[in-house]
Design a protein around this motif. Structure first.
Motif, PDB file in Angstrom:
ATOM      1  N   ARG A  53       0.846  -1.187   0.000  1.00 23.64           N
ATOM      2  CA  ARG A  53       0.000   0.000   0.000  1.00 23.64           C
ATOM      3  C   ARG A  53       0.883   1.239   0.000  1.00 23.64           C
ATOM      4  O   ARG A  53       1.772   1.381   0.829  1.00 23.64           O
ATOM      5  CB  ARG A  53      -0.922   0.010   1.216  1.00 23.64           C
ATOM      6  N   TYR A  54       0.643   2.115  -0.946  1.00 27.54           N
ATOM      7  CA  TYR A  54       1.413   3.352  -1.063  1.00 27.54           C
ATOM      8  C   TYR A  54       1.000   4.304   0.047  1.00 27.54           C
ATOM      9  O   TYR A  54      -0.178   4.658   0.169  1.00 27.54           O
ATOM     10  CB  TYR A  54       1.173   3.976  -2.434  1.00 27.54           C
ATOM     11  N   GLU A  55       1.967   4.719   0.872  1.00 24.98           N
ATOM     12  CA  GLU A  55       1.654   5.501   2.065  1.00 24.98           C
ATOM     13  C   GLU A  55       2.245   6.905   2.032  1.00 24.98           C
ATOM     14  O   GLU A  55       2.297   7.573   3.065  1.00 24.98           O
ATOM     15  CB  GLU A  55       2.147   4.751   3.303  1.00 24.98           C
ATOM     16  N   ASP A  56       2.702   7.355   0.878  1.00 23.49           N
ATOM     17  CA  ASP A  56       3.306   8.685   0.781  1.00 23.49           C
ATOM     18  C   ASP A  56       2.507   9.600  -0.135  1.00 23.49           C
ATOM     19  O   ASP A  56       3.073  10.405  -0.881  1.00 23.49           O
ATOM     20  CB  ASP A  56       4.744   8.571   0.270  1.00 23.49           C
ATOM     21  N   ALA A  57       1.194   9.485  -0.077  1.00 23.17           N
ATOM     22  CA  ALA A  57       0.343  10.247  -0.994  1.00 23.17           C
ATOM     23  C   ALA A  57       0.495  11.752  -0.825  1.00 23.17           C
ATOM     24  O   ALA A  57       0.154  12.515  -1.736  1.00 23.17           O
ATOM     25  CB  ALA A  57      -1.115   9.842  -0.800  1.00 23.17           C
ATOM     26  N   ILE A  58       1.006  12.204   0.335  1.00 23.12           N
ATOM     27  CA  ILE A  58       1.154  13.649   0.521  1.00 23.12           C
ATOM     28  C   ILE A  58       2.041  14.258  -0.557  1.00 23.12           C
ATOM     29  O   ILE A  58       1.874  15.431  -0.914  1.00 23.12           O
ATOM     30  CB  ILE A  58       1.717  13.994   1.914  1.00 23.12           C
ATOM     31  N   TRP A  59       2.980  13.479  -1.089  1.00 22.00           N
ATOM     32  CA  TRP A  59       3.876  14.012  -2.110  1.00 22.00           C
ATOM     33  C   TRP A  59       3.174  14.190  -3.456  1.00 22.00           C
ATOM     34  O   TRP A  59       3.702  14.853  -4.351  1.00 22.00           O
ATOM     35  CB  TRP A  59       5.101  13.118  -2.259  1.00 22.00           C
ATOM     36  N   LEU A  60       2.000  13.627  -3.586  1.00 20.15           N
ATOM     37  CA  LEU A  60       1.227  13.789  -4.817  1.00 20.15           C
ATOM     38  C   LEU A  60       0.089  14.785  -4.660  1.00 20.15           C
ATOM     39  O   LEU A  60      -0.410  15.327  -5.649  1.00 20.15           O
ATOM     40  CB  LEU A  60       0.661  12.434  -5.254  1.00 20.15           C
ATOM     41  N   THR A  61      -0.322  15.033  -3.407  1.00 25.27           N
ATOM     42  CA  THR A  61      -1.527  15.835  -3.190  1.00 25.27           C
ATOM     43  C   THR A  61      -1.295  17.135  -2.435  1.00 25.27           C
ATOM     44  O   THR A  61      -2.050  18.094  -2.613  1.00 25.27           O
ATOM     45  CB  THR A  61      -2.565  15.004  -2.417  1.00 25.27           C
ATOM     46  N   ALA A  62      -0.272  17.189  -1.574  1.00 30.63           N
ATOM     47  CA  ALA A  62      -0.082  18.367  -0.722  1.00 30.63           C
ATOM     48  C   ALA A  62       0.559  19.516  -1.493  1.00 30.63           C
ATOM     49  O   ALA A  62       1.241  19.315  -2.514  1.00 30.63           O
ATOM     50  CB  ALA A  62       0.776  18.006   0.486  1.00 30.63           C
ATOM     51  N   GLU A  63       0.365  20.724  -0.990  1.00 31.63           N
ATOM     52  CA  GLU A  63       1.029  21.890  -1.560  1.00 31.63           C
ATOM     53  C   GLU A  63       2.521  21.816  -1.246  1.00 31.63           C
ATOM     54  O   GLU A  63       2.912  21.443  -0.135  1.00 31.63           O
ATOM     55  CB  GLU A  63       0.434  23.174  -0.987  1.00 31.63           C
ATOM     56  N   PRO A  64       3.383  22.165  -2.196  1.00 29.29           N
ATOM     57  CA  PRO A  64       4.832  22.028  -1.985  1.00 29.29           C
ATOM     58  C   PRO A  64       5.341  22.707  -0.724  1.00 29.29           C
ATOM     59  O   PRO A  64       6.221  22.174  -0.040  1.00 29.29           O
ATOM     60  CB  PRO A  64       5.422  22.666  -3.247  1.00 29.29           C
ATOM     61  N   GLU A  65       4.789  23.885  -0.388  1.00 27.62           N
ATOM     62  CA  GLU A  65       5.311  24.606   0.773  1.00 27.62           C
ATOM     63  C   GLU A  65       5.063  23.869   2.080  1.00 27.62           C
ATOM     64  O   GLU A  65       5.726  24.141   3.088  1.00 27.62           O
ATOM     65  CB  GLU A  65       4.718  26.016   0.841  1.00 27.62           C
ATOM     66  N   THR A  66       4.124  22.918   2.092  1.00 27.89           N
ATOM     67  CA  THR A  66       3.868  22.150   3.314  1.00 27.89           C
ATOM     68  C   THR A  66       4.806  20.957   3.454  1.00 27.89           C
ATOM     69  O   THR A  66       4.840  20.328   4.514  1.00 27.89           O
ATOM     70  CB  THR A  66       2.418  21.647   3.339  1.00 27.89           C
ATOM     71  N   LEU A  67       5.552  20.640   2.413  1.00 29.76           N
ATOM     72  CA  LEU A  67       6.409  19.452   2.424  1.00 29.76           C
ATOM     73  C   LEU A  67       7.832  19.751   2.876  1.00 29.76           C
ATOM     74  O   LEU A  67       8.579  18.842   3.237  1.00 29.76           O
ATOM     75  CB  LEU A  67       6.438  18.827   1.033  1.00 29.76           C
ATOM     76  N   PHE A  68       8.204  21.031   2.849  1.00 29.11           N
ATOM     77  CA  PHE A  68       9.565  21.412   3.214  1.00 29.11           C
ATOM     78  C   PHE A  68       9.530  22.334   4.429  1.00 29.11           C
ATOM     79  O   PHE A  68       8.615  23.146   4.564  1.00 29.11           O
ATOM     80  CB  PHE A  68      10.248  22.107   2.033  1.00 29.11           C
ATOM     81  N   PRO A  69      10.534  22.188   5.325  1.00 32.13           N
ATOM     82  CA  PRO A  69      11.652  21.248   5.269  1.00 32.13           C
ATOM     83  C   PRO A  69      11.189  19.806   5.464  1.00 32.13           C
ATOM     84  O   PRO A  69      10.206  19.556   6.148  1.00 32.13           O
ATOM     85  CB  PRO A  69      12.561  21.698   6.410  1.00 32.13           C
ATOM     86  N   MET A  70      11.945  18.887   4.870  1.00 30.69           N
ATOM     87  CA  MET A  70      11.580  17.475   4.952  1.00 30.69           C
ATOM     88  C   MET A  70      12.581  16.654   5.761  1.00 30.69           C
ATOM     89  O   MET A  70      12.378  15.459   5.969  1.00 30.69           O
ATOM     90  CB  MET A  70      11.462  16.879   3.548  1.00 30.69           C
ATOM     91  N   ILE A  71      13.677  17.275   6.222  1.00 31.92           N
ATOM     92  CA  ILE A  71      14.720  16.587   6.984  1.00 31.92           C
ATOM     93  C   ILE A  71      14.840  17.250   8.357  1.00 31.92           C
ATOM     94  O   ILE A  71      14.967  18.478   8.449  1.00 31.92           O
ATOM     95  CB  ILE A  71      16.073  16.647   6.250  1.00 31.92           C
TER      96      ILE A  71
END
Length: 664
Positions: free
Chosen positions: A161-179
Motif C-alpha cells: 500500500r502506497y503511504e506517501d500520498a502527501i507528495w502527490l496531493t499536498a502543496e509544496p510549501e507544506t512538504l519542506f523542510p523534509m529533513i
C-alpha cells in the motif's frame, strides 16, 4: 487465462502446474534482445495509485542462469516513452519473487525542488517514473539472452500500500523542510527513529548491554583468524595459501583467516550538500553553535546535480549526531566503539575508505587504499572518469608517491593488504586499445602502441596492408584519432596492446606497493567493469584479485580462462526502504529482515566458493538521506544516520562470524 490476449516476442506460451498451482510457461528464444510477453489491461489502463509495487514469482526451469526483467508502462509524454523496469539474476532451478517498485513521476510543482539525490521521497522522480493511475502494460522478459531459456511465471500482482500520498496531493510549501535536525526524514515513522537528544543518549546504555553480551566469536585469534584451525608458519604478516583446493588468507600468527569485513568505517558517511537546498533542512545549527564545526565545503561530484558546479557547502549529520550522543569526547568514543562493534558483530576487517585514526589503533585488521597516477588516456571514457595512462612517467611517479604516504600504515602487521584504485573502466576486450588510437599524438600510451606496431610491421605500408588503412606515415597514424575502419583486420594488434596496457598498469602498481611495503599483499584494483584479458594480467601481478560484485550470490563466481587465484570482494550491499530512506542502493530488498537474509545468502555463498578469501560490505553507516556529492543516498549501513545499529543485519553478521570457519 486466454493466451491469445498476451503479446509475445520470441517465446512459446503454455499453461502448466507447479506444486498444484497454475503457472505460465515460457520457452524463450534468443533471436531478439528481450524475448518475453506483454500483458495489457482489458479496460485500457490499470489504476495502481494506491499500490507500492508490482511483483511476479519466477522459476527458472532451465539449466543455465538468466536475467529476468519486469516492466510497467504508462502513456507517452511529449513523444517520450514512460516506463520503469527492474532486471534481476535468476540462477538455474531458482524460484524468486521479482519486485518492481512503482516509481512515480513527480508533480510539476515539485520537479524543480527535488534534485541532488538518486532516490526521492514518496518514490517520486523528477525526471523519470510513470503515471501509476494509467498503467497501460506489464512486460515480462529475458534480458539479452545468448541461448534459449525456459521459465515459469505465477502470482503476477500489484502489492503493498502506497503511504506517501502527501507528495502527490499536498502543496509544496507544506512538504519542506523534509529533513529534521538529526538528518532523518520528517514525514515518516519507523522503528528506531530518534525523537530527541535524550532518546539518542539513552541508546548508549542499551547498546552497551548488547555489546557486553556479545563480545565476539569464539575460536578467533586476536586478528580474527581461526584459532581452532591448523597451525601454519607464523610470519608476522598476512599472506595467502591454497589448502586442500581452497584459497585462504593466513594471519600473522599462522592461522587460516577469511576476511569478513566492512568498508567506510568513519564518521563522515552522512555528509550531504546543502547549497541550493537549504530549504530541505529543519534546524541546521547556527553559525555560533558548537555543531557548526560540521559544516564544510566540497567539490567532488562526478555525476548528478552538483557535477561541474564548483564548490558547494555541506553538513555532516553523522558527525553532529555523534557529538550530540557522546559529548565532547565523541571522536575518541566512536573510534574505540567501532572496534568493539566490529568484533561483537563478527567482523574481522576494516575495509576501504576507512578512517586512519580508527584503523591506526591496531585492534582490527585493515586494508589501505592508494590512488595511481591520474593522467588519463584521453580517448577513454568511464563512469568514474577516464582510464589512467600507465605508460606516462607521471603514472609511476604519482603511484609511488601516493604509496609512500601510506608506508607506515601498510607495513603494520595489522594491514591485510593494499588496494590501488577502484572500479576503473576497463571496457570490452580491446576498448583501451581503441581509446589509445583515439587519443592525441602526445599520449604516452599511443607512442608506446605505435612503437610496438613499428617493431612488428617496420613500414607504414605493411601496416596499411594488414589493417586496410591509408596512413601516409607513422606520424600521420600518430596524429590520426580514429579507430581502424576494418576492426577485425586490426584485431590481433588491438588485443596485443590491450594486454600490454593491462600488464603495464598492474606491473607499475605492484612495483609501488612492494617498494614501500615489500611484505604486504597487493590486492588489485577492485574490478567492476572488466574484460577477461585484464583479469589475466591482474593474475600475473596481484597477490589477491579484487572485485566489487553487487549480485545476489557469488557462490558460482569463477575467474575467467580457468584461472585459479585468490579473490576478495571489495564491495557488495543490499538495502530497503522501511527505515525512512529514499533509495535501496544497488541491490533492493523489501525490508530489513529480507536484507539480513540476503546478506547471509551472499556471504555463505562466498564461503563455499574456493577462490574467495573474503567479502567487504559497503558500508559501515548509511549515506545521508539527501545524498552525498554524486547523489547516492542509499540505505546500506549497519548503522543509521543516528549511530543506531540495525538489529536484523547485526544478528546475521554475528551468526556469520561465529560459524564462518566451520562453513568454510
Amino acid at each position: 487465462m486466454d493466451l491469445s490476449a498476451i503479446e509475445t516476442r520470441d517465446v512459446q506460451l503454455s499453461i502448466g502446474y507447479h506444486q498444484g498451482q497454475p503457472v505460465l510457461r515460457l520457452e524463450a528464444g534468443h533471436q531478439q534482445r528481450w524475448p518475453g510477453i506483454t500483458i495489457v489491461p482489458a479496460q485500457d489502463r490499470w489504476d495502481l495509485t494506491d499500490r507500492e509495487a508490482v511483483s511476479v514469482v519466477v522459476r527458472n526451469t532451465g539449466e543455465h542462469p538468466l536475467r529476468f526483467g519486469l516492466r510497467a508502462d504508462s502513456p507517452n509524454i511529449e513523444g517520450q516513452q514512460q516506463y520503469i523496469q527492474v532486471v534481476e539474476d535468476i540462477a538455474a532451478a531458482q524460484q524468486k519473487t521479482v519486485r518492481l517498485p512503482l516509481t512515480r513521476r513527480a508533480p510539476a510543482a515539485l520537479r524543480d525542488k527535488l534534485f541532488g539525490m538518486r532516490g526521492y521521497p514518496g518514490r517520486l522522480n523528477p525526471d523519470r517514473g510513470i503515471d501509476v493511475a494509467q498503467v497501460t502494460a506489464i512486460l515480462c522478459f529475458v534480458s539479452q539472452p545468448d541461448r534459449a531459456h525456459t521459465l515459469e511465471l505465477s502470482q503476477l500482482q500489484a502489492t503493498g500500500r502506497y503511504e506517501d500520498a502527501i507528495w502527490l496531493t499536498a502543496e509544496p510549501e507544506t512538504l519542506f523542510p523534509m529533513i529534521d535536525r538529526f538528518g532523518q526524514y520528517k514525514h515518516g515513522t519507523w522503528p528506531g527513529k530518534v525523537s530527541d537528544e535524550q532518546d539518542l543518549q539513552q541508546r548508549i546504555a542499551i547498546e552497551d548491554q548488547d555489546l557486553a553480551a556479545h563480545v565476539g566469536p569464539d575460536g578467533w585469534t586476536q586478528y580474527g583468524g581461526w584459532s581452532d584451525g591448523p597451525q601454519l608458519e607464523a610470519t608476522g604478516r598476512f599472506r595467502v595459501t591454497n589448502r586442500d583446493g581452497k584459497w585462504w588468507l593466513v594471519d600473522p600468527e599462522g592461522r587460516l583467516f577469511w576476511s569478513h569485513g566492512i568498508d567506510c568505517v568513519r564518521w563522515t558517511s552522512g555528509t550531504t550538500p546543502i547549497t541550493d537546498r537549504e530549504f530541505y533542512f529543519a534546524d541546521l545549527p547556527a553559525k555560533d553553535s558548537p555543531l557548526a564545526v560540521f559544516y564544510g565545503r566540497a567539490s567532488w561530484a562526478p555525476h548528478g546535480y552538483y557535477h561541474n558546479r564548483g564548490t558547494y557547502r555541506t553538513f555532516n549529520f553523522t558527525g553532529s549526531n555523534l557529538a550530540r550522543k557522546y559529548g565532547e569526547s565523541w571522536r575518541q568514543t566512536f573510534q574505540q566503539r567501532s572496534h568493539q562493534r566490529l568484533r561483537s558483530w563478527g567482523l574481522n576487517t576494516i575495509g576501504n575508505w576507512s578512517d586512519p585514526e580508527i584503523y591506526g589503533l591496531a585492534q582490527t585488521p585493515y586494508v589501505v587504499t592508494v590512488s595511481s597516477g591520474r593522467l588519463p588516456i584521453e580517448g577513454s571514457t568511464g563512469y568514474w572518469g577516464k582510464f589512467p595512462d600507465p605508460f606516462d612517467p607521471a603514472f609511476r611517479e604519482t603511484t609511488q608517491r601516493n604509496m609512500a604516504a601510506q608506508q607506515q600504515a601498510a607495513n603494520s602487521p595489522w594491514c591485510l593488504g593494499v588496494f590501488v584504485d577502484n572500479e576503473l573502466s576497463w571496457g570490452e576486450e580491446v576498448s583501451l586499445a581503441l581509446a589509445t588510437l583515439a587519443s592525441p599524438s602526445k599520449q604516452a600510451a599511443k607512442q608506446a602502441m605505435i612503437a610496438d606496431l613499428q617493431a612488428k610491421y617496420e613500414s607504414i605500408e605493411r601496416l596499411n596492408d594488414a589493417w586496410g588503412t591509408e596512413h601516409a606515415s607513422w606520424q600521420a597514424l600518430s596524429e590520426h584519432q580514429q579507430p581502424p575502419p576494418d576492426h577485425p583486420r586490426a584485431l590481433a594488434d588491438l588485443q596485443a596492446f590491450a594486454t600490454r596496457i593491462a600488464d603495464q598498469y598492474f606491473e607499475v602498481c605492484r612495483e609501488a606497493v612492494k617498494k614501500y611495503a615489500p611484505n604486504t599483499l597487493y590486492l588489485g584494483c577492485r574490478f567492476a567493469w572488466v574484460n577477461d584479458r585484464a583479469v589475466q594480467s591482474a593474475a600475473k601481478y596481484c597477490d589477491v584479485i579484487s572485485y566489487n560484485l553487487y549480485r545476489e550470490s557469488v557462490a558460482n563466481f569463477r575467474l575467467p580462462a580457468a584461472l585459479d587465484a585468490p579473490v576478495i570482494i571489495g564491495e557488495f550491499h543490499f538495502g530497503a526502504l522501511d527505515r525512512g530512506m529514499f533509495h535501496t542502493g544497488l541491490r533492493a530488498t523489501a525490508n530489513q529482515q529480507e536484507r539480513a537474509e540476503a546478506y547471509l545468502h551472499y556471504v555463505r555463498g562466498a564461503l563455499e566458493n574456493p577462490q574467495l578469501v573474503g567479502t567487504h560490505w559497503f558500508q559501515f553507516g548509511d549515506q545521508a538521506t539527501t545524498g552525498r556529492g554524486d547523489g547516492e543516498n542509499y540505505q546500506i549501513g549497519f548503522l543509521d544516520i543516528c549511530d543506531t545499529p540495525y538489529p536484523e543485519i547485526i544478528t546475521t553478521s554475528r551468526k556469520v562470524g561465529q560459524q564462518m570457519y566451520r562453513w568454510r
